[in-house]
Design a protein around this motif. Sequence first.
Motif, mmCIF file in Angstrom:
data_model
loop_
_atom_site.group_PDB
_atom_site.id
_atom_site.type_symbol
_atom_site.label_atom_id
_atom_site.label_comp_id
_atom_site.label_asym_id
_atom_site.label_seq_id
_atom_site.Cartn_x
_atom_site.Cartn_y
_atom_site.Cartn_z
ATOM 1 N N ARG A 1 22.021 77.855 75.703
ATOM 2 C CA ARG A 1 22.201 79.017 75.060
ATOM 3 C C ARG A 1 23.314 79.028 74.193
ATOM 4 O O ARG A 1 23.455 80.078 73.371
ATOM 5 N N GLY A 2 23.723 78.004 73.809
ATOM 6 C CA GLY A 2 24.809 77.906 72.710
ATOM 7 C C GLY A 2 26.394 78.471 73.221
ATOM 8 O O GLY A 2 27.039 78.751 71.974
ATOM 9 N N THR A 3 26.410 78.486 74.279
ATOM 10 C CA THR A 3 27.794 78.964 74.828
ATOM 11 C C THR A 3 28.650 77.764 75.547
ATOM 12 O O THR A 3 29.773 78.141 75.994
ATOM 13 N N GLY A 4 28.329 76.613 75.330
ATOM 14 C CA GLY A 4 28.968 75.511 76.050
ATOM 15 C C GLY A 4 28.690 74.228 75.320
ATOM 16 O O GLY A 4 27.659 74.213 74.359
ATOM 17 N N ASP A 5 29.113 73.145 75.773
ATOM 18 C CA ASP A 5 28.875 71.842 75.129
ATOM 19 C C ASP A 5 28.143 70.932 75.991
ATOM 20 O O ASP A 5 28.195 70.993 77.340
ATOM 21 N N ASN A 6 27.394 69.936 75.730
ATOM 22 C CA ASN A 6 27.058 68.803 76.577
ATOM 23 C C ASN A 6 28.093 68.179 77.319
ATOM 24 O O ASN A 6 29.073 68.111 76.995
ATOM 25 N N LYS A 7 27.595 67.820 78.572
ATOM 26 C CA LYS A 7 28.326 66.954 79.454
ATOM 27 C C LYS A 7 28.376 65.613 79.283
ATOM 28 O O LYS A 7 27.373 64.985 79.801
ATOM 29 N N THR A 8 29.221 65.059 78.511
ATOM 30 C CA THR A 8 29.154 63.802 77.903
ATOM 31 C C THR A 8 29.359 62.696 79.114
ATOM 32 O O THR A 8 30.223 62.632 79.876
ATOM 33 N N ASP A 9 28.522 61.667 79.231
ATOM 34 C CA ASP A 9 28.815 60.558 80.008
ATOM 35 C C ASP A 9 28.338 60.809 81.422
ATOM 36 O O ASP A 9 28.818 60.005 82.367
ATOM 37 N N VAL A 10 27.615 62.254 81.700
ATOM 38 C CA VAL A 10 27.529 62.483 83.153
ATOM 39 C C VAL A 10 26.436 61.385 83.740
ATOM 40 O O VAL A 10 26.375 61.304 84.889
ATOM 41 N N ALA A 11 25.571 60.664 82.719
ATOM 42 C CA ALA A 11 24.569 59.961 83.480
ATOM 43 C C ALA A 11 24.547 58.724 82.839
ATOM 44 O O ALA A 11 24.029 57.663 83.485
ATOM 45 N N VAL A 12 25.066 58.584 81.581
ATOM 46 C CA VAL A 12 24.742 56.969 80.776
ATOM 47 C C VAL A 12 25.594 55.859 81.143
ATOM 48 O O VAL A 12 25.293 55.027 80.717
ATOM 49 N N LYS A 13 26.534 56.227 81.816
ATOM 50 C CA LYS A 13 27.619 55.139 82.278
ATOM 51 C C LYS A 13 27.102 54.309 83.570
ATOM 52 O O LYS A 13 27.644 53.420 83.760
ATOM 53 N N HIS A 14 26.091 54.720 84.180
ATOM 54 C CA HIS A 14 25.556 54.285 85.337
ATOM 55 C C HIS A 14 24.816 52.942 85.136
ATOM 56 O O HIS A 14 24.234 52.808 84.064
ATOM 57 N N LEU A 15 24.954 51.932 85.886
ATOM 58 C CA LEU A 15 24.314 50.832 85.762
ATOM 59 C C LEU A 15 22.993 51.104 86.005
ATOM 60 O O LEU A 15 22.019 50.333 85.265
ATOM 61 N N THR A 16 22.553 51.749 86.854
ATOM 62 C CA THR A 16 21.035 52.403 86.935
ATOM 63 C C THR A 16 20.387 52.729 85.684
ATOM 64 O O THR A 16 19.446 52.350 85.474
ATOM 65 N N TYR A 17 21.105 53.614 85.151
ATOM 66 C CA TYR A 17 20.796 53.987 83.459
ATOM 67 C C TYR A 17 20.506 52.929 82.635
ATOM 68 O O TYR A 17 19.405 52.667 82.143
#
Length: 491
Positions: free
Chosen positions: A427-443
């Motif tokens: 909606r343009g009222t907040g920011d992306n949640k950085t690193d919420v998923a990409v730091k996991h070994l499975t990713y």
Amino acid sequence: MSYNKSIREEELKNKLRVDYFQEYDATPILGNVDFAVAVPNPIPQLKETEYFFWAESKKGNQNDIYESITQLILTIGKEKTFDSFLPPAFLGAFDSEKIAFISYNSVIDIFNQNDFNWKIAPSDHSTKEFQQVLSVVKNILDKEVLIFKFSDDSKELKRFIKKNFKIGKTKISKIQINKNNFTAIYQKWLKEVKPFIQVNWDEAKKQRIYDYNFYLADIMSDNNFSFKELFVRLKNDYYEIGLKKDEMGAFDSKTVYFKDDQIAHTKFWNRYKRPPKKEYWDYIVERQDLLVPQDIRERRGSYFTPQQWVELSQQYLAEEFGENWQDEYFIWDCAAGTGNLLNGLTNKYNIWASTIDPADVKVMKDRIRNGANLLENHVFQFDFLNDSFNNLPQSLKDIINDPELRKKLIVYINPPWGEAANAKQIRGTGDNKTDVAVKHLTYKKYINDIGIAGRELFAQFIIRIYQEIPGCKLAQFSKLKNCASSEFPTI
């Protein structure tokens, strides 16, 4: 007794104060909450006000009571009234014809929704947010609402108020902690006690140690000694964290003291009666998710699974795998949280439960000591998106490593739903949640297989199960939807 439908709203409120709430204080003004009924408090500067009832008021008699209660909920959620005042026993609404009551606790989960737009005008019934809450509220009210008509039910209404709006002693006494107010008291604790605990909170978060662990240690204590086996425990004038056995079998723990000789802590808890009544213990510990700040809930993707969903999912499992499925299959909840998804299962020898959070492991083991149908050595800490299967209990490893036994393994989960983008960002009222998923070994391991879907945590759970436990069964919830038997495939 009935009221003229043409009288003004303020006159209607005054008449109700006189006719039904004379023994109470029905004068408080709480932001935009129309009407509040409280325990008379002769010395407000020394004791917090306790409330029985917050209500939405409407002129006339043509009002949909469900819509009025929905408007009240949106008003409370928008203004976070529960952060400034102790929540009441009941919410409700009234007009010149009728009055309705609903337990505050029955709608508390609505206030804890992730990514909900609380900025909308509560009085605008046409918004999608209003309709979303209305649909949830309707399901609850259909089962639990109490409605009294002033013309026909006056005596019954007075009896209801007398029975449920009970005034305690008139002298100054401590406020009893219960399932309605423990989250509001926590908000006050954050301001008045947390700053005086000797913890580097940023570093603590990295170790999965959170302020609410200390709050739970406080409320689940008697004479400043925690009596439940929690991750953090209060030991008179200090806290003990992460009690566990080291390699030699000795207990290893960390000690945390107060910065001010426990002065702020003592002053704060002088206002509240600890512990809560025993009937609330399990509820408060199991619903510690209500204390988790929204940013952490979104990053974890944590969602509490309501009991009706638990029962429905187990019904579908029985339909899919047969009425003897619990004896014929092994069950692993690898995102167990405090274990409520496993409520109702009967064969504890075939159940394993793991969670990333050591505090949740403590809760599950405490529940076992209080009768939960699980084996203590089948409950363990495990980071499913990062840890090796070599770290699993040997009994579970034996099943996963045997191709035939794997066919009898059901991975039964309500997986985390954290993702990089959320509704606020879109909606343009907040920011992306950085690193919420990409730091996991499975990713990192499976990004080429699942692409951008890997930025959602539940997709990482599914790809690891699919790739590394071939032949097992997967039973998972769809986000914000009920399960269907087609969602339990063989993989």
